[in-house]
Design an enzyme around this catalytic site. Structure first.
Site, PDB file in Angstrom:
ATOM      1  N   LYS A 201      41.603  33.891  39.979  1.00 28.12           N
ATOM      2  CA  LYS A 201      41.557  35.271  40.457  1.00 28.12           C
ATOM      3  C   LYS A 201      40.272  35.466  41.234  1.00 28.12           C
ATOM      4  O   LYS A 201      39.177  35.215  40.736  1.00 28.12           O
ATOM      5  CB  LYS A 201      41.612  36.225  39.270  1.00 28.12           C
ATOM      6  N   ARG A 211      42.861  50.013  41.826  1.00 30.72           N
ATOM      7  CA  ARG A 211      41.803  50.706  41.078  1.00 30.72           C
ATOM      8  C   ARG A 211      42.007  52.216  41.144  1.00 30.72           C
ATOM      9  O   ARG A 211      41.652  52.927  40.200  1.00 30.72           O
ATOM     10  CB  ARG A 211      40.422  50.264  41.585  1.00 30.72           C
ATOM     11  N   LYS A 224      32.630  42.646  41.127  1.00 28.05           N
ATOM     12  CA  LYS A 224      33.073  41.762  40.043  1.00 28.05           C
ATOM     13  C   LYS A 224      32.776  40.302  40.371  1.00 28.05           C
ATOM     14  O   LYS A 224      33.410  39.400  39.829  1.00 28.05           O
ATOM     15  CB  LYS A 224      34.569  41.996  39.775  1.00 28.05           C
ATOM     16  N   GLU A 240      39.475  25.937  37.249  1.00 30.84           N
ATOM     17  CA  GLU A 240      39.895  27.088  36.435  1.00 30.84           C
ATOM     18  C   GLU A 240      41.274  26.842  35.838  1.00 30.84           C
ATOM     19  O   GLU A 240      41.526  27.102  34.659  1.00 30.84           O
ATOM     20  CB  GLU A 240      39.939  28.366  37.286  1.00 30.84           C
ATOM     21  N   LYS A 255      45.722  34.835  42.505  1.00 33.51           N
ATOM     22  CA  LYS A 255      45.634  36.241  42.903  1.00 33.51           C
ATOM     23  C   LYS A 255      44.398  36.482  43.741  1.00 33.51           C
ATOM     24  O   LYS A 255      43.330  35.999  43.363  1.00 33.51           O
ATOM     25  CB  LYS A 255      45.564  37.077  41.629  1.00 33.51           C
ATOM     26  N   SER A 281      47.773  45.035  45.385  1.00 38.26           N
ATOM     27  CA  SER A 281      47.957  46.379  45.922  1.00 38.26           C
ATOM     28  C   SER A 281      47.594  46.493  47.403  1.00 38.26           C
ATOM     29  O   SER A 281      48.310  47.126  48.173  1.00 38.26           O
ATOM     30  CB  SER A 281      47.138  47.369  45.093  1.00 38.26           C
ATOM     31  N   TYR A 320      54.728  44.988  43.997  1.00 36.17           N
ATOM     32  CA  TYR A 320      55.120  46.400  43.914  1.00 36.17           C
ATOM     33  C   TYR A 320      56.408  46.653  44.687  1.00 36.17           C
ATOM     34  O   TYR A 320      57.005  47.711  44.562  1.00 36.17           O
ATOM     35  CB  TYR A 320      53.982  47.289  44.430  1.00 36.17           C
TER      36      TYR A 320
HETATM   37  C1  PBG Z   1      42.090  44.169  36.326  1.00 37.81           C
HETATM   38  C2  PBG Z   1      43.117  43.887  37.339  1.00 37.81           C
HETATM   39  C3  PBG Z   1      43.000  44.134  38.703  1.00 37.81           C
HETATM   40  C4  PBG Z   1      44.233  43.842  39.261  1.00 37.81           C
HETATM   41  C5  PBG Z   1      45.082  43.390  38.236  1.00 37.81           C
HETATM   42  N1  PBG Z   1      44.363  43.419  37.037  1.00 37.81           N
HETATM   43  C6  PBG Z   1      41.878  44.721  39.489  1.00 37.81           C
HETATM   44  C7  PBG Z   1      40.558  44.113  39.487  1.00 37.81           C
HETATM   45  O1  PBG Z   1      40.355  42.969  39.084  1.00 37.81           O
HETATM   46  O2  PBG Z   1      39.641  44.837  39.881  1.00 37.81           O
HETATM   47  C8  PBG Z   1      44.548  44.029  40.711  1.00 37.81           C
HETATM   48  C9  PBG Z   1      45.972  44.173  41.081  1.00 37.81           C
HETATM   49  C10 PBG Z   1      46.219  44.786  42.403  1.00 37.81           C
HETATM   50  O3  PBG Z   1      45.319  45.008  43.232  1.00 37.81           O
HETATM   51  O4  PBG Z   1      47.389  45.073  42.670  1.00 37.81           O
HETATM   52  N2  PBG Z   1      41.576  43.235  35.552  1.00 37.81           N
END
Ligand code: PBG
Length: 331
Positions: A201, A211, A224, A240, A255, A281, A320
């Protein structure tokens, strides 16, 4: 046509629809889709998410309707995310351990209504529960603490499994959590609860609308980057994945999705395990914006991008667009 092979025409098999169908190497079906849904408090509540046109948060009763819709469309699994009320968010994200939190209530309601007709995947990370929007516990300087966070994630995972979650999906990127969560699940008798690890990720700019949806954007201090991966790295993604598999992950996730299909392909070829990707998203919003701007046909953009995940080696895609795509695929 000249040259040495005058009769070789790659266009021959493309000349008619039946032949294109017969030669198609990759198939996209509703079975390849996982539908992320946002849960909110109340009853009969639908709250559209501004930055995700066409996506809403639903109260638990309406989430059950979405679940039944997914079953009828042939979608095998839902991914749940809560928009935790502001007053239940805290520094240590304790609401994640509450057996009656939004996630647990939604999970139980779906399982009561649909049983084994659909899987429920639950996100393990603290960002929808913390007042600072980080995925874990922070020290005085805002640094996310690894081992202390993992202790809480174990509790969160057990809480979700006890509510009936079928797949635990840690998205927090702490080191060592998969093995410890697996151990805890086994100890509590949850032998068949799967772990789909968000193994690779990245610290991505594509998460903004998510968010908004879980209400953490305004709260998030800093970024992050001390736990999510640098978008420049591939070899680190393989490490990982290797780590999470050795700790007992049943499947792994990459992701974001489309900008990271090279990672999907390398993971698939190296490990030959089920690989999933999250079309996040920001990617969804880009497709919607492109279609709204007249840059392409929406349905065609949706199906082409989802097919690309399959071609790259994905078993399935969190998207989505899942319900819409399934409807298109079902004709
Ligand atoms: C949180 C999480 C995130 C997403 C899935 N789980 C956001 C982040 O890491 O800030 C993002 C999914 C998306 O953008 O559709 N741990």
């Amino acid at each position: 046509m000249t040259a040495a092979y005058p009769h070789t025409r790659l266009r021959r098999t493309r000349a008619s629809a039946w032949s294109r169908t017969m030669h198609r190497e990759t198939v996209l079906a509703p079975a390849n889709l996982i539908w992320p849904l946002f849960v909110t408090e109340g009853a009969g509540v639908e709250e559209p998410v501004g930055s995700l046109p066409g996506v809403s948060r639903w109260s638990v009763d309406l989430i059950v309707k979405r679940a039944k819709e997914a079953v009828s469309l042939g979608i095998p699994c839902l991914a749940l995310f809560p928009n935790t009320p502001r007053d239940l968010r805290s520094d240590n994200g304790l609401e994640a351990m509450n057996p009656d939190n939004l996630m647990c209530r939604a999970t139980r309601a779906i399982k009561d209504a649909c049983g084994e007709d659909i899987g429920v995947l639950t996100d393990v990370a603290l960002d929808p529960y913390t007042s600072h929007g980080q995925d874990g516990l922070i020290d005085g300087g805002g640094y996310v603490l690894n081992d202390d966070t993992v202790e809480v994630l174990i509790g969160q995972s057990l809480n979700q499994a006890n509510a009936g979650a079928d797949v635990i999906a840690p998205s927090d990127m702490m080191d060592g959590r998969i093995g410890l969560i697996r151990q805890a699940l086994e100890a509590e008798g949850h032998h068949n609860v799967q772990i789909m690890s968000y193994a690779a990720k990245y610290a991505s700019a594509f998460y903004g609308p998510f968010r908004d949806a879980v209400g953490s954007r305004g709260l998030l201090k800093g970024d992050k980057k001390t736990y999510q991966m640098d978008p420049a790295n591939t070899e680190e993604a393989l490490r990982e994945v290797a780590m999470d598999l050795s700790e007992g992950a049943d499947s792994v996730m990459v992701k974001p999705g489309l900008p990271y299909l090279d990672i999907v392909r390398r993971v698939k070829e190296r490990f030959e395990v089920p690989v999933f990707a999250y079309q996040v998203s920001g990617e969804y919003a880009m497709i919607e914006a492109a279609a709204a701007a007249g840059a392409g046909d929406r349905d065609a953009l949706v199906l082409e991008t989802l097919l690309a995940f399959r071609r790259a080696g994905c078993s399935g895609v969190l998207t989505y667009h899942a319900a819409h795509a399934a409807r298109l695929l079902n004709g």
